[in-house]
Design an enzyme around this catalytic site. Sequence first.
Site, PDB file in Angstrom:
ATOM      1  N   SER A   8      73.447  65.027  58.885  1.00 11.06           N
ATOM      2  CA  SER A   8      72.996  64.439  60.141  1.00 11.06           C
ATOM      3  C   SER A   8      71.711  63.645  59.897  1.00 11.06           C
ATOM      4  CB  SER A   8      72.772  65.524  61.194  1.00 11.06           C
ATOM      5  OG  SER A   8      71.925  66.544  60.719  1.00 11.06           O
ATOM      6  N   MET A   9      71.612  62.491  60.575  1.00 12.69           N
ATOM      7  CA  MET A   9      70.521  61.547  60.305  1.00 12.69           C
ATOM      8  C   MET A   9      69.826  61.090  61.579  1.00 12.69           C
ATOM      9  SD  MET A   9      72.503  59.247  57.394  1.00 12.69           S
ATOM     10  CE  MET A   9      73.709  58.686  58.615  1.00 12.69           C
ATOM     11  N   GLY A  10      69.804  61.930  62.599  1.00 13.26           N
ATOM     12  CA  GLY A  10      69.127  61.577  63.842  1.00 13.26           C
ATOM     13  C   GLY A  10      69.805  60.410  64.542  1.00 13.26           C
ATOM     14  N   ALA A  11      68.998  59.421  64.897  1.00  8.47           N
ATOM     15  CA  ALA A  11      69.524  58.274  65.653  1.00  8.47           C
ATOM     16  C   ALA A  11      70.540  57.461  64.855  1.00  8.47           C
ATOM     17  CB  ALA A  11      68.373  57.371  66.097  1.00  8.47           C
TER      18      ALA A  11
ATOM     19  N   GLY B 283      73.024  58.694  63.309  1.00  2.10           N
ATOM     20  CA  GLY B 283      74.302  59.382  63.313  1.00  2.10           C
ATOM     21  C   GLY B 283      74.445  60.369  62.172  1.00  2.10           C
TER      22      GLY B 283
ATOM     23  N   GLY C  94      72.009  70.149  66.306  1.00  2.00           N
ATOM     24  CA  GLY C  94      72.682  70.375  65.034  1.00  2.00           C
ATOM     25  C   GLY C  94      73.714  71.482  65.117  1.00  2.00           C
ATOM     26  N   ASP C  95      73.394  72.517  65.883  1.00  2.00           N
ATOM     27  CA  ASP C  95      74.335  73.633  66.068  1.00  2.00           C
ATOM     28  C   ASP C  95      75.564  73.171  66.839  1.00  2.00           C
ATOM     29  OD1 ASP C  95      72.212  75.060  64.940  1.00  2.00           O
ATOM     30  OD2 ASP C  95      71.378  75.508  66.906  1.00  2.00           O
TER      31      ASP C  95
END
Length: 317
Positions: free
Chosen positions: A227-230, A232, A258-259
């Site tokens: 996961s890379m925040g904004a 995606g 994230g969960d």
Amino acid sequence: MSERANIATITLNPAIDQTVQIPGFAAGEVNRIAEQQSDAGGKGVNVASFLSHFGHKIAVTGFLGQDNASIFETLFETQGIDDQFVRVAGATRVNIKIVDPEKQEITDINAPGFAVDTGAMESLEGRIKQLAADGVDCFVLAGSLPAGVPTTIYRDLIIAIHAMGKEAVLDASGMAFKAALEAGPDIIKPNVDELSELIGRKLQGHAEIIDAARWVSGGKVGLVVVSMGADGALFITDKDVLHAMPKGAVVKSTVGAGDAMVAGLLHGRSEGLPLADLARLATGFSLGALGEIGPHLPAWEVIEAFAAKVVIEHLEL
């Protein structure tokens, strides 16, 4: 679905998430709370809650402080979650999340948690064996470690889970994550900062992230989701790499996002979705959590709408 749980989450260091909304929050100043709420949390607890919300029969285990267990027990009873937590002396930690809706900033203040002895560790191993015998075929190991627990615990548990012919999904960080990779979990979901920490340098660009994900997995991990925040998330297998780009995100709180992605992955796999649709759904789950205060999800229709807008790009290996 069957009355018996087929997914169990393992949360070794759960938390009560106390979320306070403070418009214009300023460090070193007097701040006034506009709204507040407390939720039973911890990564595995959140995954279980999200999955039970959409009809899955879930079991939970790990360690829970006996002094303030009631908020967790109420959640499990309300959502029909099978409570197999090992109670330990003391209180479960309280994490404070300061949400500033004006600046759209979130400040996390995380406590260390209780200490665990060898007796509790042995009890946990017994609970996991019993859950496997009762029909659980997938275990989610998630979150930080409390005091007294060796950093090799996830590795050792994954080895035991695989020896019973079951799957292991890992969402961890630091030394515990590094050690666990030796056991080859079936799915891992680091964020880009956690992956960078493991590599020892800041990763920039998709190519570097993909190379790092392949290196840390060592060919032992079936699916790596970064996961890379904004920006995606990247979904990486030995045959394919997909970039899932979210659209229309409204960030009220990052608690549980994230969960929610892990829950979306497991829900999509239970439906037999191909990788592209799995990536859309997992991202939709995460976007749904971002729009809620605390570890909660919106209605299924909202998640489906988010998932439908996710742009999927196939990247070169």
